[in-house]
Motif scaffolding. Structure first.
Motif, PDB file in Angstrom:
ATOM      1  N   LEU A  41      -2.245  -0.685  -7.709  1.00  0.00           N
ATOM      2  CA  LEU A  41      -1.379  -0.061  -6.711  1.00  0.00           C
ATOM      3  C   LEU A  41      -2.176   0.890  -5.812  1.00  0.00           C
ATOM      4  O   LEU A  41      -1.934   0.964  -4.607  1.00  0.00           O
ATOM      5  N   LEU A  44      -4.014  -1.048  -3.364  1.00  0.00           N
ATOM      6  CA  LEU A  44      -3.071  -1.567  -2.375  1.00  0.00           C
ATOM      7  C   LEU A  44      -2.698  -0.489  -1.357  1.00  0.00           C
ATOM      8  O   LEU A  44      -2.531  -0.782  -0.167  1.00  0.00           O
ATOM      9  N   VAL A  45      -2.574   0.759  -1.800  1.00  0.00           N
ATOM     10  CA  VAL A  45      -2.296   1.862  -0.879  1.00  0.00           C
ATOM     11  C   VAL A  45      -3.407   1.967   0.167  1.00  0.00           C
ATOM     12  O   VAL A  45      -3.145   2.143   1.365  1.00  0.00           O
ATOM     13  N   HIS A  48      -3.153  -0.869   2.500  1.00  0.00           N
ATOM     14  CA  HIS A  48      -1.963  -0.648   3.323  1.00  0.00           C
ATOM     15  C   HIS A  48      -2.294   0.253   4.511  1.00  0.00           C
ATOM     16  O   HIS A  48      -1.939  -0.052   5.663  1.00  0.00           O
ATOM     17  N   ASN A  82       4.780  -3.961   1.221  1.00  0.00           N
ATOM     18  CA  ASN A  82       4.197  -2.884   0.419  1.00  0.00           C
ATOM     19  C   ASN A  82       5.140  -1.695   0.323  1.00  0.00           C
ATOM     20  O   ASN A  82       5.370  -1.132  -0.755  1.00  0.00           O
ATOM     21  N   PHE A  86       5.682  -0.302  -3.482  1.00  0.00           N
ATOM     22  CA  PHE A  86       4.533   0.326  -4.148  1.00  0.00           C
ATOM     23  C   PHE A  86       4.726   1.816  -4.422  1.00  0.00           C
ATOM     24  O   PHE A  86       4.343   2.307  -5.483  1.00  0.00           O
ATOM     25  N   SER A  89       7.185   2.116  -7.261  1.00  0.00           N
ATOM     26  CA  SER A  89       6.521   1.819  -8.535  1.00  0.00           C
ATOM     27  C   SER A  89       5.733   3.022  -9.037  1.00  0.00           C
ATOM     28  O   SER A  89       5.721   3.326 -10.236  1.00  0.00           O
ATOM     29  N   GLY A 322       8.240  -5.128  -7.443  1.00  0.00           N
ATOM     30  CA  GLY A 322       7.601  -4.183  -8.359  1.00  0.00           C
ATOM     31  C   GLY A 322       7.744  -4.593  -9.808  1.00  0.00           C
ATOM     32  O   GLY A 322       6.774  -4.570 -10.574  1.00  0.00           O
TER      33      GLY A 322
END
Length: 415
Positions: A41, A44-45, A48, A82, A86, A89, A322
């Motif tokens: 995650l 991914l941030v 993003h 996203n 995210f 989550s 999620g």
């Protein structure tokens, strides 16, 4: 966790005892699935935020001169997907681990730990991170940079800034949880919680309805909330995007409630029930945007049908994505990322200045929006982990010294 029998002394077996011929049971293998999920995650941030710079949508610092905001349909979709799951989550996992920490520690010890882990990093980044990003951008453009860059920013700051809005909001949530926490009450709730086996197996109808009712209630609240507080409405002290607040608080409270992070995962029945409104709202939003690309802004808030559809889509699709990803990570539970997983939080804290530095000094590179996001984003992820490692080492030493001084002061004040 060891059983109560583990505290009893084991009887001494003789050489001829059958106990010696039978192999001892192996201890249970530790699962690294949650740590791996959290690390993913975090990566991914970073990706993003990189996508925002190259034609996606959202709040960023650097903006590519070749790819205006919203110019890449693929990255707009990437950012939207996203956003739906995210951060929710993150709050879900944070709620679970905050509750576990409160069960082990005293209230004062928990609050002190939250202050060191969340409060101080939030303040430190707010004071240093944004002006540092500005300084990096100015240097990349050949402009002069000095202490005035920071002083000008400090004069205007009125609250949390940058990605540490998450740690700031989480700090407030944790303080509220500590104030309301009752070990006795939660121990009684433990008896009603689902075990991993129950959650992955057959759930009773009341549990199914309870889960779906909770998601539906959160969605209904989000619809009404976003009509009053559109996406993009900011709560300045915490730099919180108020449009998503109902999802964040619901995810945190659900994490507090469940005994195991995977115990709250939906069954196939639940997933199908979430998939239907998710598909329906996707079709409505897709047709609206296809007919009028400017409708992308209108469904982010206000009294209109598209706002309601976006709230439905964001909650149902977000929870479905999620939970589905979290359900898949136990398959990789035996894979330990070691120090990589431990550095996920420091990487999150430093990723914005690191990303701005890389993006600003690769501005001359011309490629497609998705290509630039993939290549530069990968570099941002790796560099953030490396810088985060060094920053965490320094920060850890400072916190250790602060705790030693605090302990010495407490000891000196004791009669």
């Amino acid at each position: 966790m060891a059983s109560n029998d583990a505290s009893l002394p084991a009887p001494h077996a003789s050489k001829t005892s059958p106990a010696n011929t039978n192999p001892q049971p192996k201890p249970p293998t530790r699962s690294h699935s949650i740590a791996n999920f959290r690390s993913s995650l975090t990566a991914l941030v970073i990706l993003h935020h990189t996508a925002i710079s190259y034609g996606g949508i959202g709040v960023g610092v650097y903006q590519s001169s070749l790819h205006p905001p919203g110019s890449s349909a693929a990255l707009v979709g990437f950012n939207a997907l996203n956003q739906s799951f995210f951060m929710g989550s993150f709050f879900y996992l944070s709620g679970h681990f905050s509750r576990r920490a409160l069960e082990r520690k005293s209230r004062s010890s928990f609050i002190k730990d939250r202050l060191y882990r969340l409060g101080l990093p939030t303040v430190a980044y707010t004071m240093i991170g944004p002006p540092l990003c500005t300084a990096i951008l100015r240097m990349s453009r050949g402009q002069s940079v000095g202490l005035s860059t920071f002083v000008e920013y400090w004069k205007t700051v009125r609250g949390v800034r940058g990605p540490v809005w998450f740690t700031g909001v989480l700090f407030v949530f944790d303080l509220a949880l500590a104030a309301c926490f009752s070990k006795t009450g939660l121990e009684l709730q433990h008896e009603k919680h689902l075990t991993m086996k129950e959650s992955m197996g057959s759930l009773n109808e009341s549990r199914k309805l309870s889960l779906l009712a909770g998601i539906s209630g959160c969605t209904a609240l989000s619809v009404l909330w976003q009509m009053r507080f559109p996406v993009g409405s900011m709560f300045t002290p915490l730099f919180l995007n108020l449009g998503y607040f109902p999802q964040y608080i619901a995810a945190y409270l659900y994490g507090v409630y469940v005994k195991d992070p995977c115990a709250g995962l939906p069954t196939t029945f639940d997933s199908l029930c979430m998939l239907l409104p998710g598909i329906a709202s996707t079709i409505v939003l897709g047709k609206a945007v296809n007919a009028n690309p400017h409708a992308l802004m209108s469904f982010q808030g206000g009294w209109n049908l598209l706002t309601a559809n976006y709230a439905i889509w964001n909650n149902f699709v977000g929870f479905l994505l999620g939970s589905s990803l979290l359900a898949g990570f136990p398959k990789f539970g035996s894979l330990s990322l070691g120090r990589i997983a431990e550095m996920a939080y420091p990487a999150f804290l430093v990723h914005m200045p690191v990303s701005v530095l890389i993006e600003a000094y690769t501005d001359h590179w011309k490629a497609g929006a998705v290509t630039e996001t993939a290549v530069v984003g990968t570099a941002n992820v790796v560099a953030s982990w490396v810088v985060g490692y060094f920053v965490s080492s320094v920060w850890g030493k400072l916190c250790l010294q602060a705790r030693k001084l605090s302990a010495a002061k407490d000891k000196g004040s004791t009669p």
